[in-house]
Design an enzyme around this catalytic site. Structure first.
Site, short mmCIF file in Angstrom:
data_model
loop_
_atom_site.label_atom_id
_atom_site.label_comp_id
_atom_site.label_asym_id
_atom_site.label_seq_id
_atom_site.Cartn_x
_atom_site.Cartn_y
_atom_site.Cartn_z
CE LYS A 171 70.12 9.48 40.85
NZ LYS A 171 70.32 9.26 42.30
CD GLU A 244 53.50 7.73 42.34
OE1 GLU A 244 52.99 8.45 43.24
OE2 GLU A 244 52.81 7.09 41.54
CB CYS A 278 55.66 8.52 50.22
SG CYS A 278 55.14 6.92 49.61
CD GLU A 375 56.91 14.24 52.95
OE1 GLU A 375 57.57 14.94 52.18
OE2 GLU A 375 56.55 13.09 52.68
P1 NAD Z 1 64.94 13.52 46.82
O1 NAD Z 1 64.00 14.22 45.94
O2 NAD Z 1 65.99 14.29 47.53
O3 NAD Z 1 65.75 12.39 46.01
C1 NAD Z 1 65.10 11.37 45.29
C2 NAD Z 1 66.02 10.86 44.21
O4 NAD Z 1 66.24 11.91 43.26
C3 NAD Z 1 67.41 10.43 44.67
O5 NAD Z 1 67.80 9.30 43.92
C4 NAD Z 1 68.26 11.64 44.33
O6 NAD Z 1 69.62 11.33 44.13
C5 NAD Z 1 67.64 12.12 43.04
N1 NAD Z 1 67.82 13.54 42.75
C6 NAD Z 1 68.13 14.54 43.61
N2 NAD Z 1 68.15 15.72 42.95
C7 NAD Z 1 67.83 15.45 41.67
C8 NAD Z 1 67.65 16.26 40.51
N3 NAD Z 1 67.80 17.59 40.56
N4 NAD Z 1 67.30 15.66 39.36
C9 NAD Z 1 67.10 14.32 39.31
N5 NAD Z 1 67.26 13.51 40.37
C10 NAD Z 1 67.61 14.06 41.54
O7 NAD Z 1 64.03 12.69 47.81
P2 NAD Z 1 64.49 11.78 49.03
O8 NAD Z 1 64.97 12.70 50.11
O9 NAD Z 1 65.39 10.69 48.54
O10 NAD Z 1 63.13 11.07 49.45
C11 NAD Z 1 62.23 11.64 50.37
C12 NAD Z 1 61.03 12.23 49.67
O11 NAD Z 1 60.48 11.28 48.77
C13 NAD Z 1 59.89 12.59 50.62
O12 NAD Z 1 59.35 13.84 50.26
C14 NAD Z 1 58.85 11.51 50.37
O13 NAD Z 1 57.54 11.87 50.67
C15 NAD Z 1 59.07 11.22 48.93
N6 NAD Z 1 58.60 9.89 48.60
C16 NAD Z 1 57.49 9.75 47.82
C17 NAD Z 1 56.99 8.50 47.52
C18 NAD Z 1 55.77 8.32 46.66
O14 NAD Z 1 55.54 7.22 46.17
N7 NAD Z 1 54.97 9.33 46.45
C19 NAD Z 1 57.64 7.37 48.01
C20 NAD Z 1 58.77 7.54 48.80
C21 NAD Z 1 59.25 8.81 49.09
#
Ligand code: NAD
Length: 473
Positions: A171, A244, A278, A375
């Site tokens: 997803k 991650e 990230c 962040e």
């Molecule tokens: P997010 O947590 O809002 O969403 C990530 C994914 O999770 C999306 O597909 C979203 O639809 C889904 N999601 C949202 N709520 C959910 C729930 N309750 N249960 C299951 N899935 C759910 O994150 P974002 O805003 O898309 O991404 C930004 C964040 O991601 C930043 O904090 C960044 O640091 C982190 N990030 C980490 C890495 C890494 O490898 N460590 C890489 C990229 C981004």
């Protein structure tokens, strides 16, 4: 919205419209430009049933055949690089060159894992027995990816999961669903029906997936806040998890650097992809002897680089990917302004509804300012002065996050010593953001759980199984 089929989902080997649709916005304009499927709970049940049905045959297939199909998948994607690049720029906002780089980097995951074989470990081989640990796939893997690198971070999951013999339901983020849906369509006939499935949906789909008992594992990349919810939800049926999550990466800049040679590299380590990385440098600790010189370089670089629509020639920095994040980053900058901190901004970018935030440098704010402790995940970078390296390390480590960090110094020996004291899963020395498929990538502290990439990453999609084999009757 009524269902639309321009970008269908891949379910059980068929291209399927969503039960409903959701809008997809171009962040450079703020305008909806198409729709993506919004899968229903029934469609989620269907896709998991299909993936479960496909699992036995896929997991029993000789690994050489699974490896071969990964190469075929890479070829199918390669043949459509230009189309995928344009689509990625349109939905994500990044410049075309960066979108091309993302697609090409993702292909590296297919080629790397296509030559991997899980090990068989022998812990005893005596007269009486041989004790052998093999690695077996888990079942159906749920892969959830974010919007900053929608293709690459999806491939980090689906490729090793498939090679290991699992079937997958991916997803992508609702903000950037299209490029992976298109890749799903390209791979429709590469893998057997039900082996790779790609579904999209709004905010409620992720939680429904992580709570679903049909999944054996959740591999999630996103924010730490959501990661904690995923962890809770996985506990019900003891799903394996790889998380991650967020970071607040520090870089330590020693006074012996050659500013001419490295200023641009340090700058791009913070602002590449409009700082929506990230592992971007999010706090820059600069030795006082070079602080002013480095700040002035950064200001000049910020002024010189074009902020604009990623589809336009010459754009270096695109918009923030979505309105929610845009508002968050703007609020963080506004709060810093209200606190009376010194803020230096680059060009404002186009004024017409796109989510543009100028490159923003905050000049030596206090350690407890929110722009330092949180962040940003957007182009706002605090420069922090230090005089004593032990103090810089202490301040760098004073974070609940532990994703990555960087040290810049001509004295590599000293830099390695500093790197070994940073409490993070990755540390770069005199470079930034280099993330090959070969090296384990793991967030320490609240930046994650588990590993992606390398052999360790592959084994996260498998359980060890130890067999005690008698020698003589
Ligand atoms: P997010 O947590 O809002 O969403 C990530 C994914 O999770 C999306 O597909 C979203 O639809 C889904 N999601 C949202 N709520 C959910 C729930 N309750 N249960 C299951 N899935 C759910 O994150 P974002 O805003 O898309 O991404 C930004 C964040 O991601 C930043 O904090 C960044 O640091 C982190 N990030 C980490 C890495 C890494 O490898 N460590 C890489 C990229 C981004």
């Amino acid at each position: 919205m009524a269902p639309s089929s321009e970008f269908p989902m891949l379910i059980d080997g068929s291209l399927v419209a969503g039960a409903a649709s959701m809008p997809v916005v171009n962040p450079a304009t703020g305008q909806v430009f198409t729709e993506a499927p919004d899968a229903s709970a029934e469609q989620l049940d269907l896709v998991i049933t299909a993936a479960k049905r496909a699992f036995p045959a896929w997991s029993e297939r000789p690994i050489a055949e699974r490896q071969g199909l990964l190469i075929k998948a890479a070829e199918a994607i390669t043949a459509h690089t230009d189309e995928l690049t344009a689509l990625l720029t349109r939905e994500q906002g990044k410049p075309l060159a960066a979108a091309t780089a993302e697609i090409q980097a993702s292909l590296g995951w297919f080629h790397y894992f296509a030559q991997m074989t899980p090990p068989v470990l022998v812990s005893e081989d005596s007269e009486t027995r041989r004790v052998e640990t093999r690695y077996v796939p888990l079942g159906v893997v749920c892969a959830i990816s974010p919007w900053n690198f929608p293709v690459m971070l999806s491939c980090w999951k689906i490729v090793p999961a498939l090679l290991a013999g699992n079937t997958v339901v991916l997803k992508p983020s609702p903000f950037t669903p299209l490029t992976m849906l298109r890749i799903g369509a390209l791979l429709k006939d590469v893998f057997p029906a039900g082996v790779l499935n790609i579904i999209t949906g709004g905010d409620t789909l992720g939680p429904k997936m992580t709570a679903h008992p049909g999944f054996a594992k959740i591999s999630f990349t996103g924010s730490t806040a959501t990661g904690k919810l995923v962890m809770q939800s996985a506990s019900e049926t003891m799903k394996r998890i790889t998380l991650e999550l967020g970071g607040n990466d520090a870089a330590i800049i020693m006074p012996d650097i050659d500013l001419d040679a490295v200023a641009l590299k340090i700058f791009m380590g913070a602002f590449y992809n409009s700082a929506q990385v990230c592992t971007a440098t999010k706090r820059l600790y600069v030795h006082e002897a070079i602080y002013d010189a480095l700040r002035d370089r950064f200001v000049a670089l910020a002024q010189a680089m074009k902020l604009g629509d990623g589809a336009e020639e010459g754009t270096v920095f695109g918009p923030i990917q979505n309105e929610r994040q845009y508002r968050r980053v703007k609020a963080l900058i506004e709060e810093a302004r209200q606190q009376g901190l010194t803020i230096i901004e680059g060009p404002q970018g186009p004024q017409g509804g796109g989510y543009f935030v100028p490159i923003t440098i905050v000049d030596n704010p206090p350690d407890d300012a929110r722009v330092v402790t949180e962040e940003a995940f957007g182009p706002v970078l605090p420069l922090l002065k230090f005089s004593n390296v032990d103090d810089a390390i202490r301040r760098a480590n004073a974070s609940e996050f532990g994703l990555a960090g960087a040290v810049w110094s001509r004295d590599v020996h000293k830099a390695v010593e500093i790197a070994s004291r940073l409490e993070t899963g990755t540390v770069w020395i005199n470079e930034n953001l280099y993330l090959p498929p070969t090296a384990p990538f793991a967030g320490h502290k609240q930046s994650g759980l588990g590993v992606e990439n390398g052999m360790d990453g592959l084994l996260q999609y498998m359980d060890p199984k130890t067999i005690y084999i008698p020698k003589a009757a």
